[in-house]
Design an enzyme around this catalytic site. Structure first.
Site, mmCIF file in Angstrom:
data_model
loop_
_atom_site.group_PDB
_atom_site.id
_atom_site.type_symbol
_atom_site.label_atom_id
_atom_site.label_comp_id
_atom_site.label_asym_id
_atom_site.label_seq_id
_atom_site.Cartn_x
_atom_site.Cartn_y
_atom_site.Cartn_z
ATOM 1 C CE1 TYR B 79 -4.300 1.555 0.146
ATOM 2 C CE2 TYR B 79 -3.364 2.424 2.046
ATOM 3 C CZ TYR B 79 -4.551 2.563 0.880
ATOM 4 O OH TYR B 79 -5.442 3.336 0.695
ATOM 5 C CG ASN B 152 -15.884 1.809 2.376
ATOM 6 O OD1 ASN B 152 -14.598 2.415 2.049
ATOM 7 N ND2 ASN B 152 -16.050 0.452 2.607
ATOM 8 C CG ASN B 178 -21.826 -5.809 -3.520
ATOM 9 O OD1 ASN B 178 -23.078 -5.456 -3.067
ATOM 10 N ND2 ASN B 178 -21.480 -7.054 -3.658
ATOM 11 C CB SER B 179 -17.388 -1.491 -3.246
ATOM 12 O OG SER B 179 -17.584 -0.351 -3.496
ATOM 13 C CG ASP B 202 -23.616 -11.950 -15.412
ATOM 14 O OD1 ASP B 202 -24.470 -11.987 -14.206
ATOM 15 O OD2 ASP B 202 -23.577 -12.339 -16.295
ATOM 16 N NE ARG B 203 -21.957 -9.820 -8.466
ATOM 17 C CZ ARG B 203 -21.138 -9.169 -7.589
ATOM 18 N NH1 ARG B 203 -21.023 -9.571 -6.351
ATOM 19 N NH2 ARG B 203 -20.737 -8.040 -7.954
ATOM 20 N N GLY B 271 -10.071 3.230 -6.733
ATOM 21 C CA GLY B 271 -9.711 1.907 -6.532
ATOM 22 C C GLY B 271 -9.423 1.219 -7.774
#
Lengths: 358, 358
Positions: B79, B152, B178-179, B202-203, B271
């Protein structure tokens, strides 16, 4: 490639505009295209019929017009700005006013003018254009300077002033440093006291090119390969890392150039000679806060009053008069030799701008 | 993967902070690393010796701390911000003040606090930290909200307010919707009257994910593949094209998302989940004048007074109280089960944030 008639001219040594003002008499001619395609296939040198002079119109004898990459792309139909067909090609140039309509106030017969807008069609001997589409320049400005003033030096000027507040001693890095814009950046930055780091592609005549750019006022000239090498550290011992990067290439050259930008610095993209996208590591955005912008002179003109353009042209003309800004290396070609000029302008590594004499 | 002890909690239904304040008594423990490496290899749960309470120090009983991707990268040593070794891991969390030094004015015993800065080391049961490094939050804020508030939701809030002046009815597009940041963007934008277009991979459980994001307040949820398809045009019949794009992915997803940005719009990269660079066609810069920026909450904190951070946290707490902002879906895990929590946090397509209970 060059006809014997072509003359290689350097900006400051070219005659002033007034010396080349021919009397009218020859029938108006121009380079037209009726469909998009390769310029050599679709451009035709034709006699033109001039429309009657309207209330706010100006009759112009065009004198000289450069062949810019955007002109080629417009003819090919691949540019973001396309003229309604049939169209006269060319977006830049210089002319002299022969006659004005009764409502014209800003220019008079004898004045020298350049286009205020893109898309006017400058590759012709005569034109009738609305007063609003023209800007007056002093008759003492050398012909090649005036003919090449409205796009490249304006682009350089705006990019050096609109994105970062640069102070004397700050630095700028640019690729395609040998382009028309690149040469203008070197000179205008020098006049502003700003150091330039100039990236060029390696080539057989590299030493001569380096010498030429240094003579224009470049502080450092490096090859694309050198961007990855420790010698860059030497440069930053004497000047600060650039707050502004000017990108006309794309692809790897751009990614490497970006590495040398200061945190929170801005890279402005105004061209894509490598025909590759701009690729940036995510970390440069997150951890170095680099800012990426774009610039297009045509859009700037749409977004601003004509007076802003006129004021910038005046500033650039003052730089010309002080010897701070010269035209790029040019090859002047008679209008009838346009096919040779087009071919020469599309050669890789061309160091001389083709100028049609009208 | 989950131990039986793990409890899946949703932000709004989690108990408020005060309910989980345990009395001191157990010896202080924390997750330390003495060298960089894979968290499962280098993290050790050890008893900690607390330093004496200094003039401006605060003794804290930590209550809960999330496992964020940046925490993992810090332990790995990859990082941009690394703690001096040996270090206690973790950058976010919530605790309760047990005792304060004589010079402490902003917090009192019993107050709930969150870190004002990154790098404090939150994965421990107790800590002695300088008052300046802490921010007070109301004891009525649900535990998981408080534990996940300082990175966040703050990132989402700043990105929605600092780059474009958005008005109700404007739209924002984001990937990785969705994070943790993505879910906060959906909720904060909704509270601001701003429409969101949310891009997800997609999932297998896509319908449930879409349903969940719509329930949070998302206006549109699309897959990365859909970005290239005509169905996007349907969306822009009812809402304007976005002036702001938020990018946490990189690679093709980002390039495709950028195509839908309004001219002169801004894309902010915060990100790089795809571990691929951001690739932009040169034409997007020149002819659409898109602006690319980056954001890093840690840098924002360095660049701003603590009061700015405190003011933003207050605003976000008000949103929590109004039911406009909830914690992301969380899995609460006892400290001693940290290895399972770490493994779960590093799974692809994870939809639940791992929270260490301290």
């Amino acid at each position: 490639m060059q006809r014997a008639a072509a003359r290689v001219l350097r900006g400051l040594r070219s005659p002033p505009v007034r010396a080349l003002c021919a009397a009218p008499g020859t029938p108006p001619r121009g380079l037209l295209y009726e469909r998009h395609g390769e310029p050599a296939d679709v451009l035709q040198l034709k006699e033109l019929e001039l429309p009657a002079l309207g209330h706010s119109d100006v009759l112009i004898k065009m004198l000289a017009a450069p062949i810019n990459p955007a002109d080629i792309n417009m003819i090919q139909g691949t540019y973001a700005l396309l003229a309604p067909l049939p169209a006269v090609a060319g977006n830049e140039g210089v002319g002299r006013v022969l006659e004005v309509g009764p409502g014209v106030v800003a220019v008079s017969p004898g004045d020298c003018i350049i286009p205020a807008d893109a898309g006017l069609g400058t590759w012709r001997t005569h034109a009738v254009l609305p007063e609003d589409s023209l800007l007056r320049v002093g008759s003492d400005i050398p012909l090649l300077c005036a003919a090449t003033l409205s796009i490249n030096p304006c682009t350089a000027f705006r990019m050096l002033t609109d994105f970062e507040s640069l102070a004397p001693g700050d630095s700028v890095i640019q690729n395609a440093a040998n382009s028309g814009v690149g040469q203008a950046v070197i000179q205008i930055a020098k006049a502003m006291g700003i150091k330039t780091i100039n990236v060029v592609r390696d080539r057989p005549d590299l030493p001569q090119l380096v010498e030429r750019l240094l003579a224009l006022g470049a502080d450092h000239v490096v090859t694309e390969d050198a961007l990855r090498k420790p010698e860059m550290k030497e440069i930053f011992k004497s000047i600060p890392k650039p707050r502004l990067a000017l990108n006309c290439v794309g692809g790897r050259s751009t990614t490497e150039m970006l590495r040398h930008l200061q945190p929170k610095g801005t890279m402005v993209t105004y061209g894509g000679m490598a025909k590759q996208p701009v690729t940036v590591p995510v970390s440069a955005f997150i951890f170095r806060d680099v800012r990426l912008r774009g610039f297009w002179m045509t859009q700037w003109k749409k977004d601003h009053e004509k007076q802003s353009m006129a004021s910038m042209v005046d500033t650039l003309c003052q730089m010309v008069r002080k010897g701070q800004l010269s035209a790029p290396a040019c090859t002047a070609v008679p209008l009838e030799d346009f096919k040779e000029a087009l071919a020469a302008s599309m050669q890789p590594f061309t160091s001389s701008k083709q100028i049609l004499l009208l």
